[in-house]
Design a protein around this motif. Structure first.
Motif, PDB file in Angstrom:
ATOM      1  N   ARG A  16     -12.435  70.263  29.379  1.00 27.99           N
ATOM      2  CA  ARG A  16     -12.193  71.108  30.555  1.00 27.99           C
ATOM      3  C   ARG A  16     -10.709  71.352  30.756  1.00 27.99           C
ATOM      4  O   ARG A  16     -10.281  72.459  31.065  1.00 27.99           O
ATOM      5  CB  ARG A  16     -12.781  70.470  31.815  1.00 27.99           C
ATOM      6  N   PHE A  17      -9.906  70.285  30.575  1.00 28.36           N
ATOM      7  CA  PHE A  17      -8.464  70.429  30.740  1.00 28.36           C
ATOM      8  C   PHE A  17      -7.902  71.420  29.721  1.00 28.36           C
ATOM      9  O   PHE A  17      -7.150  72.324  30.078  1.00 28.36           O
ATOM     10  CB  PHE A  17      -7.777  69.071  30.601  1.00 28.36           C
ATOM     11  N   LYS A  18      -8.285  71.249  28.477  1.00 31.35           N
ATOM     12  CA  LYS A  18      -7.808  72.138  27.421  1.00 31.35           C
ATOM     13  C   LYS A  18      -8.206  73.595  27.699  1.00 31.35           C
ATOM     14  O   LYS A  18      -7.384  74.502  27.579  1.00 31.35           O
ATOM     15  CB  LYS A  18      -8.374  71.690  26.074  1.00 31.35           C
ATOM     16  N   ASP A  19      -9.440  73.796  28.098  1.00 31.36           N
ATOM     17  CA  ASP A  19      -9.911  75.142  28.420  1.00 31.36           C
ATOM     18  C   ASP A  19      -9.145  75.731  29.600  1.00 31.36           C
ATOM     19  O   ASP A  19      -8.766  76.901  29.597  1.00 31.36           O
ATOM     20  CB  ASP A  19     -11.408  75.137  28.738  1.00 31.36           C
ATOM     21  N   LYS A  20      -8.894  74.913  30.625  1.00 31.07           N
ATOM     22  CA  LYS A  20      -8.191  75.382  31.819  1.00 31.07           C
ATOM     23  C   LYS A  20      -6.754  75.763  31.480  1.00 31.07           C
ATOM     24  O   LYS A  20      -6.247  76.779  31.960  1.00 31.07           O
ATOM     25  CB  LYS A  20      -8.216  74.307  32.898  1.00 31.07           C
ATOM     26  N   VAL A  21      -6.098  74.966  30.655  1.00 30.51           N
ATOM     27  CA  VAL A  21      -4.731  75.265  30.235  1.00 30.51           C
ATOM     28  C   VAL A  21      -4.695  76.618  29.521  1.00 30.51           C
ATOM     29  O   VAL A  21      -3.811  77.445  29.784  1.00 30.51           O
ATOM     30  CB  VAL A  21      -4.176  74.133  29.333  1.00 30.51           C
ATOM     31  N   GLN A  22      -5.652  76.856  28.663  1.00 27.47           N
ATOM     32  CA  GLN A  22      -5.708  78.132  27.957  1.00 27.47           C
ATOM     33  C   GLN A  22      -5.971  79.283  28.912  1.00 27.47           C
ATOM     34  O   GLN A  22      -5.323  80.331  28.837  1.00 27.47           O
ATOM     35  CB  GLN A  22      -6.761  78.082  26.859  1.00 27.47           C
ATOM     36  N   ARG A  23      -6.910  79.103  29.830  1.00 25.40           N
ATOM     37  CA  ARG A  23      -7.242  80.171  30.790  1.00 25.40           C
ATOM     38  C   ARG A  23      -6.083  80.491  31.724  1.00 25.40           C
ATOM     39  O   ARG A  23      -5.912  81.637  32.128  1.00 25.40           O
ATOM     40  CB  ARG A  23      -8.469  79.806  31.599  1.00 25.40           C
ATOM     41  N   GLN A  29       3.606  75.867  27.464  1.00 26.53           N
ATOM     42  CA  GLN A  29       4.269  74.924  28.360  1.00 26.53           C
ATOM     43  C   GLN A  29       3.661  73.536  28.222  1.00 26.53           C
ATOM     44  O   GLN A  29       4.381  72.536  28.207  1.00 26.53           O
ATOM     45  CB  GLN A  29       4.155  75.397  29.809  1.00 26.53           C
ATOM     46  N   TRP A  30       2.341  73.465  28.133  1.00 20.04           N
ATOM     47  CA  TRP A  30       1.666  72.185  27.982  1.00 20.04           C
ATOM     48  C   TRP A  30       2.048  71.533  26.655  1.00 20.04           C
ATOM     49  O   TRP A  30       2.343  70.343  26.603  1.00 20.04           O
ATOM     50  CB  TRP A  30       0.152  72.335  28.083  1.00 20.04           C
ATOM     51  N   ASP A  31       2.057  72.317  25.585  1.00 19.14           N
ATOM     52  CA  ASP A  31       2.406  71.774  24.272  1.00 19.14           C
ATOM     53  C   ASP A  31       3.821  71.213  24.271  1.00 19.14           C
ATOM     54  O   ASP A  31       4.068  70.134  23.720  1.00 19.14           O
ATOM     55  CB  ASP A  31       2.261  72.840  23.188  1.00 19.14           C
ATOM     56  N   LYS A  32       4.759  71.926  24.895  1.00 22.16           N
ATOM     57  CA  LYS A  32       6.141  71.454  24.958  1.00 22.16           C
ATOM     58  C   LYS A  32       6.230  70.165  25.780  1.00 22.16           C
ATOM     59  O   LYS A  32       6.889  69.213  25.374  1.00 22.16           O
ATOM     60  CB  LYS A  32       7.034  72.530  25.560  1.00 22.16           C
ATOM     61  N   PHE A  33       5.554  70.133  26.922  1.00 22.88           N
ATOM     62  CA  PHE A  33       5.540  68.927  27.754  1.00 22.88           C
ATOM     63  C   PHE A  33       4.973  67.743  26.989  1.00 22.88           C
ATOM     64  O   PHE A  33       5.536  66.652  26.991  1.00 22.88           O
ATOM     65  CB  PHE A  33       4.725  69.176  29.030  1.00 22.88           C
ATOM     66  N   ARG A  34       3.853  67.969  26.322  1.00 23.43           N
ATOM     67  CA  ARG A  34       3.174  66.903  25.575  1.00 23.43           C
ATOM     68  C   ARG A  34       4.064  66.365  24.450  1.00 23.43           C
ATOM     69  O   ARG A  34       4.186  65.148  24.261  1.00 23.43           O
ATOM     70  CB  ARG A  34       1.858  67.453  25.016  1.00 23.43           C
TER      71      ARG A  34
END
Length: 54
Positions: A16-23, A29-34
């Motif tokens: 759900r988190f991954k899908d929400k990030v994409q939507r 931004q998430w990839d850079k943070f991670r």
């Protein structure tokens, strides 16, 4: 970002988190943070264990 907080609860949270990030269009931004978070974890671990790093 209450949507993200809701997404990480219960069964299927990672999907759900991954899908929400994409939507939300924040994948980069998430990839850079991670990536930065993992880097900090690795640096902290190396320092704690007196292991030199580059």
């Amino acid at each position: 970002m209450n949507e993200l907080l809701y997404a990480i609860r219960g069964r299927g949270a990672f999907r759900r988190f991954k899908d929400k990030v994409q939507r939300l269009g924040i994948q980069q931004q998430w990839d850079k943070f991670r990536e930065e978070a993992f880097k900090e974890i690795a640096i902290d671990w190396c320092e704690y264990n007196n292991i030199p790093y580059i």
